[in-house]
Design a protein around this motif. Structure first.
Motif, PDB file in Angstrom:
ATOM      1  N   THR A 232       0.859  -1.191   0.000  1.00 58.00           N
ATOM      2  CA  THR A 232       0.000   0.000   0.000  1.00 58.00           C
ATOM      3  C   THR A 232       0.894   1.239   0.000  1.00 58.00           C
ATOM      4  O   THR A 232       2.073   1.176   0.352  1.00 58.00           O
ATOM      5  CB  THR A 232      -0.909   0.071   1.247  1.00 58.00           C
ATOM      6  OG1 THR A 232      -0.093   0.090   2.422  1.00 58.00           O
ATOM      7  CG2 THR A 232      -1.867  -1.112   1.306  1.00 58.00           C
ATOM      8  N   ASP A 233       0.290   2.365  -0.374  1.00 57.76           N
ATOM      9  CA  ASP A 233       0.968   3.652  -0.283  1.00 57.76           C
ATOM     10  C   ASP A 233       0.433   4.430   0.917  1.00 57.76           C
ATOM     11  O   ASP A 233      -0.690   4.205   1.369  1.00 57.76           O
ATOM     12  CB  ASP A 233       0.717   4.498  -1.543  1.00 57.76           C
ATOM     13  CG  ASP A 233       1.512   4.016  -2.740  1.00 57.76           C
ATOM     14  OD1 ASP A 233       2.673   3.613  -2.553  1.00 57.76           O
ATOM     15  OD2 ASP A 233       0.961   4.030  -3.860  1.00 57.76           O
ATOM     16  N   SER A 234       1.251   5.356   1.412  1.00 56.31           N
ATOM     17  CA  SER A 234       0.794   6.277   2.449  1.00 56.31           C
ATOM     18  C   SER A 234       1.436   7.632   2.219  1.00 56.31           C
ATOM     19  O   SER A 234       2.591   7.721   1.801  1.00 56.31           O
ATOM     20  CB  SER A 234       1.174   5.763   3.843  1.00 56.31           C
ATOM     21  OG  SER A 234       0.852   6.736   4.827  1.00 56.31           O
ATOM     22  N   ASN A 235       0.680   8.677   2.486  1.00 57.86           N
ATOM     23  CA  ASN A 235       1.188  10.044   2.401  1.00 57.86           C
ATOM     24  C   ASN A 235       1.378  10.674   3.776  1.00 57.86           C
ATOM     25  O   ASN A 235       1.617  11.871   3.886  1.00 57.86           O
ATOM     26  CB  ASN A 235       0.229  10.909   1.573  1.00 57.86           C
ATOM     27  CG  ASN A 235       0.139  10.426   0.135  1.00 57.86           C
ATOM     28  OD1 ASN A 235       1.156  10.281  -0.528  1.00 57.86           O
ATOM     29  ND2 ASN A 235      -1.075  10.167  -0.336  1.00 57.86           N
ATOM     30  N   LEU A 236       1.295   9.860   4.815  1.00 58.17           N
ATOM     31  CA  LEU A 236       1.462  10.376   6.168  1.00 58.17           C
ATOM     32  C   LEU A 236       2.912  10.778   6.412  1.00 58.17           C
ATOM     33  O   LEU A 236       3.835  10.039   6.052  1.00 58.17           O
ATOM     34  CB  LEU A 236       1.068   9.317   7.200  1.00 58.17           C
ATOM     35  CG  LEU A 236      -0.413   8.969   7.331  1.00 58.17           C
ATOM     36  CD1 LEU A 236      -0.578   7.819   8.319  1.00 58.17           C
ATOM     37  CD2 LEU A 236      -1.209  10.177   7.785  1.00 58.17           C
ATOM     38  N   PRO A 237       3.143  11.923   7.050  1.00 58.43           N
ATOM     39  CA  PRO A 237       4.508  12.260   7.459  1.00 58.43           C
ATOM     40  C   PRO A 237       4.878  11.483   8.721  1.00 58.43           C
ATOM     41  O   PRO A 237       4.045  10.760   9.282  1.00 58.43           O
ATOM     42  CB  PRO A 237       4.408  13.761   7.755  1.00 58.43           C
ATOM     43  CG  PRO A 237       2.996  13.932   8.223  1.00 58.43           C
ATOM     44  CD  PRO A 237       2.168  12.953   7.408  1.00 58.43           C
ATOM     45  N   SER A 238       6.107  11.635   9.154  1.00 60.82           N
ATOM     46  CA  SER A 238       6.536  11.087  10.436  1.00 60.82           C
ATOM     47  C   SER A 238       6.611  12.229  11.442  1.00 60.82           C
ATOM     48  O   SER A 238       6.717  13.397  11.057  1.00 60.82           O
ATOM     49  CB  SER A 238       7.893  10.394  10.291  1.00 60.82           C
ATOM     50  OG  SER A 238       7.784   9.265   9.434  1.00 60.82           O
ATOM     51  N   GLU A 239       6.543  11.888  12.733  1.00 60.85           N
ATOM     52  CA  GLU A 239       6.537  12.908  13.779  1.00 60.85           C
ATOM     53  C   GLU A 239       7.404  12.487  14.956  1.00 60.85           C
ATOM     54  O   GLU A 239       7.513  11.296  15.263  1.00 60.85           O
ATOM     55  CB  GLU A 239       5.119  13.152  14.303  1.00 60.85           C
ATOM     56  CG  GLU A 239       4.171  13.826  13.344  1.00 60.85           C
ATOM     57  CD  GLU A 239       2.854  14.180  14.010  1.00 60.85           C
ATOM     58  OE1 GLU A 239       2.124  14.993  13.444  1.00 60.85           O
ATOM     59  OE2 GLU A 239       2.563  13.650  15.111  1.00 60.85           O
ATOM     60  N   ILE A 240       7.963  13.499  15.616  1.00 61.61           N
ATOM     61  CA  ILE A 240       8.561  13.312  16.929  1.00 61.61           C
ATOM     62  C   ILE A 240       7.818  14.270  17.854  1.00 61.61           C
ATOM     63  O   ILE A 240       7.883  15.490  17.690  1.00 61.61           O
ATOM     64  CB  ILE A 240      10.066  13.598  16.931  1.00 61.61           C
ATOM     65  CG1 ILE A 240      10.774  12.706  15.914  1.00 61.61           C
ATOM     66  CG2 ILE A 240      10.650  13.369  18.328  1.00 61.61           C
ATOM     67  CD1 ILE A 240      12.247  13.014  15.741  1.00 61.61           C
TER      68      ILE A 240
END
Length: 332
Positions: A232-240
């Motif tokens: 699958t694809d995802s456009n979610l960013p990563s976070e800290i």
């Protein structure tokens, strides 16, 4: 001039060689492939005169000083150890090996033979990753690291049509966790160290590797949530996430835009422009280490590679994902 051989004649090796073509102290002198025809074809493209179909013959050759390994994951450890045992420096693609036991043997071989061994995790050498590290303090107490790398594989349609390529074959120690999940895990280890506990789930494909999955990783005062997928694809960013603000990273494997959003509503962009291919940065660091006589990177340390491999092992144990290479490994 550092004379390099390459193992692997695929797109990633092409990309690596394109990235280093402007380095005046890098010289490609040898190519290895399992077939002589493929080795010659690849060598001709780069005007290289020395080809090998035997790792042992490559290892004893005097026409190279170092080797970039980009073969299937299951071959990394054996090839690296053979080269290290004959005094060759090794830059080995991620994931470093099939499991932590293999990584441990690779590290032992590097130390025993007094040569440089480094995992080719390019992310941690990128300017924006350095800026992420330098600006973490602005977030206050860190409470969560959330990383996502989900990319529909160009080989998945072939898999669904009935042909199992290397990317979905457990014989080669592959799958979503090893291919993409590692890009989320290695930066986590560099930033936060060794975790206390690892939980993992996945969707297992019929071939015996994971198509996608998730990890929940526990630290003393924070947790990490990791999502990875090759189906699958995802456009979610990563976070800290910290108590004073949240750092948003557009792509954990190759950060391009990084900003901090503070609790008071202020925003601060901390990223800079990435110049050229990020593989140049890791290659530049590796060559500089050789020229300085160093035997280990201070960024992609042996310890970081071992801890990453141990996390992958722990996740796979939870997932029930077993590779052929695991037969002789020690439990984590």
């Amino acid at each position: 001039m550092i004379r390099f051989g390459v193992i692997g004649t695929n797109w990633i090796t092409d990309r690596f060689l394109q990235a280093v073509k402007e380095m005046n102290d890098f010289s490609l002198t040898a190519v290895y492939s399992r077939t002589s025809d493929r080795a010659r074809e690849f060598a001709e493209k780069y005007q290289v005169h020395h080809t090998f179909t035997s790792i042992e013959e490559m290892a004893i050759s005097e026409v190279l000083d170092a080797v970039y390994i980009a073969s299937p994951n299951s071959f990394h450890a054996g090839q690296a150890i053979t080269l290290l045992n004959h005094g060759k420096h090794v830059l080995c693609e991620k994931p470093f090996a099939s499991n932590a036991a293999e990584v441990e043997k690779m590290i032992e071989a590097a130390k025993r033979n007094d040569v440089l061994l480094m995992e080719a995790m390019r992310t941690t050498f990128l300017p924006n990753f350095t800026l992420i590290k330098e600006n973490l303090y602005k977030l206050g107490k860190i409470r969560r690291y959330a990383a996502s790398y989900c990319q529909y594989s160009s080989r998945y349609d072939t898999y669904k049509a009935g042909t199992v390529l290397n990317a979905f074959n457990p014989v080669f120690s592959n799958g979503s966790l090893m291919d993409l999940g590692v890009y989320c895990i290695y930066p986590m280890v560099v930033l936060f160290g060794e975790p206390k506990e690892v939980k993992a789930t996945c969707f297992m494909l019929d071939s015996g590797v994971d198509g996608e999955g998730s990890l929940l990783v526990k630290y003393d005062e924070m947790e990490a949530v990791i999502m990875h997928s090759k189906i699958t694809d995802s456009n979610l960013p990563s976070e800290i996430q910290g108590e004073e603000g949240t750092m948003i990273i557009d792509h954990i494997a190759a950060p391009g835009h990084v900003e901090i959003r503070y609790r008071d509503g202020k925003k601060e962009v901390i990223s800079t422009m990435q110049e050229g291919d990020g593989m140049y940065d890791e290659a530049r660091a590796f060559v500089d280490l050789i020229k300085q006589g160093k035997k280990e990177s201070s960024i992609n340390t042996h310890r970081n590679s071992y801890v990453t491999a141990a996390i992958l092992d722990a996740a796979r144990e939870e997932m029930g994902l077993i590779f052929s290479a695991d037969n002789n490994r020690k439990p984590c």
